[in-house]
Write an enzyme that holds these catalytic residues in place. Structure first.
Site: not given
Length: 691
Positions: A43, A47, A126
């Site tokens: 990730d 990003d 999250k």
């Protein structure tokens, strides 16, 4: 990732070319992540690509296209599932990673609202899972859908019905006629580990991480497959609400009501005031991260008041009233520069990856474990590969995935620091040069137990232990001092210790030193089984040492025996025989034995004795404490007379030997009327038949 964050191109043409490449790469990685359930890069790397895209488009807004990934939220649905159009878009959240960014988020809210009072935020973890929409009509679940691209998702109703956390019919009173809730489907860590362990044992596919596993489970066409996966759900809000009656005015009250209707609400959620309390919440959550049974990658902060949310609205991609605080990435990609082999305290040889330094999990990582050669083979990893590193909390960083060459971002493909080559186990121990031998199907070990520096402390502790030479006063702590002071390198050095050197050690007074030297002197006279056990040959315990001594009679005869001769001894199979041959085949081990003899260590050798049938057909049980010998030694001597030694008492038991502390086995023998004797009776029996 310096190539991805370098300064902006100097011309519009160069920017357009880079944007075209970035959009193509991002769409490819989106498809791998969302549609194929096979993320190609971590990730954090994704990003960086996306941030680069946003930076270029912000600098050249006329180059922004309608099909740019910046105009989309997630991935397009695949054709194998029916498409669902969301009645209200499911948007993604803008992210912040620094205190000043969080402060700026609140500053923008205050400016746009012209608000000077207190701002309340609904906070929650999250979850690193799969965002879904659940539609209820008259309290009954009628549809489940993925977020997809935020506007169009995939119908996964058949799969969400299999998840026990998701209510099929709402409980409580007065649910809206139509209600759409949003939440996150995830796989608990405990369930993920159990599923992967079972998959590994059966040779099935092993998933990279819980998020990948949850996504794959939801995209099964057969709900029976999904039902076998350990999936859970947390609700985090509502979308469409029709004919709701008295609907709450805040998100936190909404979550309370959804909980009353049967939805699981995250217990870590909270309501705080101001960005500073949001920051404190995130920091506290980060400390709890490793203790949670689900993966999280940050915290979510949303204005709690719906009226303020509606006034702020949203951009094309994200709501202005919410933000995601991202924790340091637990996964990142880097280059595998080399592999070195470390020797553990028990002789196990482990491959350790030497990496191009990478920031992951809040620290810079240069090394990672590869566990064993079976893991190297499973990952199909080679020196020079680009690899994904995972670090969670204080867990030792590990390589979890190799990035395929075609998946490496174009700017990085020429940065590999070394040429790609295969990882192989060394033939000789990197610490002492002794031969490396396999130990089962997975492990490898150094054969130089007595002389290997990496194993020194453990081999010395074993040599001095009660079942071995039993040197009173020479405990673990003192052995560590002796090794660290470089007074002892192998067992033979123990018998060369000088009084003056010992007095220099911490907490060693004259009386302690004299007592220790006396104990060492007493231990020079021992038995052959104890001497054999003390050498620390792999898999040679006390009982096996007794059996070897009884069979060969002398250490010299044992040292010259081949594997075939060794396998004639009871309880010595091919693996143990191989360990013995390798141990005595090591010249350094033989040299230590020679020096032990020169230092005056003597063991009573015994006439070679074949197994007799004096107690053939009899079953004996040992219980309680024996003083003249260990229970392993007693077991071996009984077996040498033809007896079977069992761990439980039955009607077929011939006799029970009960020492002090005997418990349930003695009671069982008395209940069944089985003969019972003590250690003295056993010694008399052995003396009668062994003479």
């Amino acid at each position: 990732m310096s190539e991805l964050t370098r300064k902006l191109p100097g011309s519009r043409k160069a920017a357009a070319e880079e944007l075209q490449r970035l959009r193509r790469d991002i769409e490819y990685y989106n498809a791998r992540y969302h549609q194929d359930d096979a993320p190609a890069i971590p990730d954090a790397d994704y990003d960086r690509l996306f941030d680069r895209l946003l930076a270029l488009e912000a600098h050249w807004p006329d180059l922004v296209t309608e099909d740019s990934p910046s105009r989309r939220v997630g991935a397009a649905p695949v054709d194998s599932f029916r498409q669902v159009t969301h009645e209200q878009a499911m948007m993604s959240l803008a992210k912040v990673v620094a205190e000043e960014e969080l402060q700026a988020f609140e500053h923008r809210i205050r400016e746009q609202l012209d608000h000077q009072g207190t701002l309340a935020y609904s906070c929650e973890p999250k979850i690193d899972g799969v965002a879904v929409s659940l539609l209820y009509e008259d309290g009954k679940l009628v549809r489940g859908a993925t977020r997809g691209d935020g506007v169009v998702g995939e119908d996964i109703t058949h799969n969400v019905r299999t998840i026990s956390d998701i209510p099929l019919r709402l409980t409580g009173t007065r649910p809206p006629r139509r209600l759409e809730v949003r939440g996150e489907i995830y796989m608990p860590r405990s369930g993920f580990e159990r599923m992967n362990r079972q998959a590994g044992e059966s040779g099935d596919h092993v998933f990279v991480n819980p998020r990948n596993a949850a996504s794959g489970a939801l995209r099964q066409l057969d709900p029976r497959v999904t039902a076998q996966r350990p999936l859970s759900f947390f609700v985090y809000g509502a979308g469409l609400v029709q004919e709701a009656g008295d609907w709450p005015r805040t998100l936190s009250d909404t979550l309370d009501r959804l909980g009353e209707w049967g939805f699981p609400v995250n217990p870590q959620r909270s309501v705080v005031e101001g960005w500073r309390q949001c920051l404190a919440y995130a920091q506290q959550l980060l400390e709890q991260r490793d203790a949670l049974d689900y993966e999280i990658d940050g915290a979510v902060f949303k204005l709690d008041d719906y009226r303020l949310q509606q006034h702020l609205g949203a951009t094309a991609r994200s709501p202005r009233w919410a933000v995601a605080w991202k924790f340091p990435a637990e996964e990142a990609a880097t280059w595998l520069r080399d592999v070195e082999f470390q020797v553990g305290r028990t002789g196990a040889i482990t491959p350790v990856a030497r990496l191009e330094p990478v920031f992951v999990g809040g620290v810079t990582v240069s090394n990672a474990t590869l566990h064993n050669m079976a893991e190297v083979e499973r990952l199909d990893v080679r020196i020079g590969d680009r690899v994904v590193i995972r670090r969670a909390g204080d867990v030792i960083p590990q390589i979890v995935q190799v990035v395929k060459e075609e998946d490496i971002p174009a700017p990085l493909r020429d940065e590999a620091p070394v040429k790609r080559r295969v990882i192989t186990m060394p033939e000789h121990c990197p610490a002492c040069g002794s031969a490396v031998e396999p130990d089962g199907e997975v492990l490898y070990r150094c054969s130089g137990g007595l002389v290997c520096p990496a194993q020194r402390k453990e081999s010395l502790k074993h040599f001095c232990s009660r079942g071995a030479l039993d040197i009173e006063g020479l405990g673990d702590r003192l052995i560590e001092q002796l090794v660290e002071a470089e007074l002892v390198h192998d067992p033979a050095d123990i018998f060369c210790l000088q009084r003056e050197s010992l007095l220099d050690l911490e907490r060693m007074g004259e009386k302690s030193v004299d007592n220790l030297l006396a104990a060492i002197d007493r231990s020079r006279h021992t038995t052959l089984p104890r001497a054999l056990y003390a050498l620390g040959i792999r898999e040679v315990g006390e009982a096996t040492a007794v059996a070897l001594a009884a069979h060969f009679g002398s250490l010299e005869a044992l040292m010259e025996a081949d594997e075939e001769a060794l396998r004639q001894v009871d309880d010595v199979g091919p693996i143990v025989a191989r360990h013995i041959v390798v141990f005595f085949g090591n010249d350094d081990n033989r040299d230590v034995i020679r020096r032990l003899r020169e230092a005056g260590v003597q063991w009573r050798e015994q006439a070679r004795r074949e197994v007799s049938d004096a107690l053939a057909g009899q079953t004996w049980v040992l219980t309680g404490t024996l003083e003249a010998m260990t229970r392993d030694e007693a077991k071996a001597r009984l077996q040498a007379l033809g007896a079977r030694v069992s761990g439980s008492v039955s009607k077929k038991t011939h006799c029970v030997v009960a020492g002090p502390g005997a418990g349930s086995k003695l009671a069982k023998a008395e209940e069944l009327g089985v003969d019972v004797t003590d250690e003295q009776g056993l010694l008399a029996l052995l003396a009668e038949h062994e003479s």
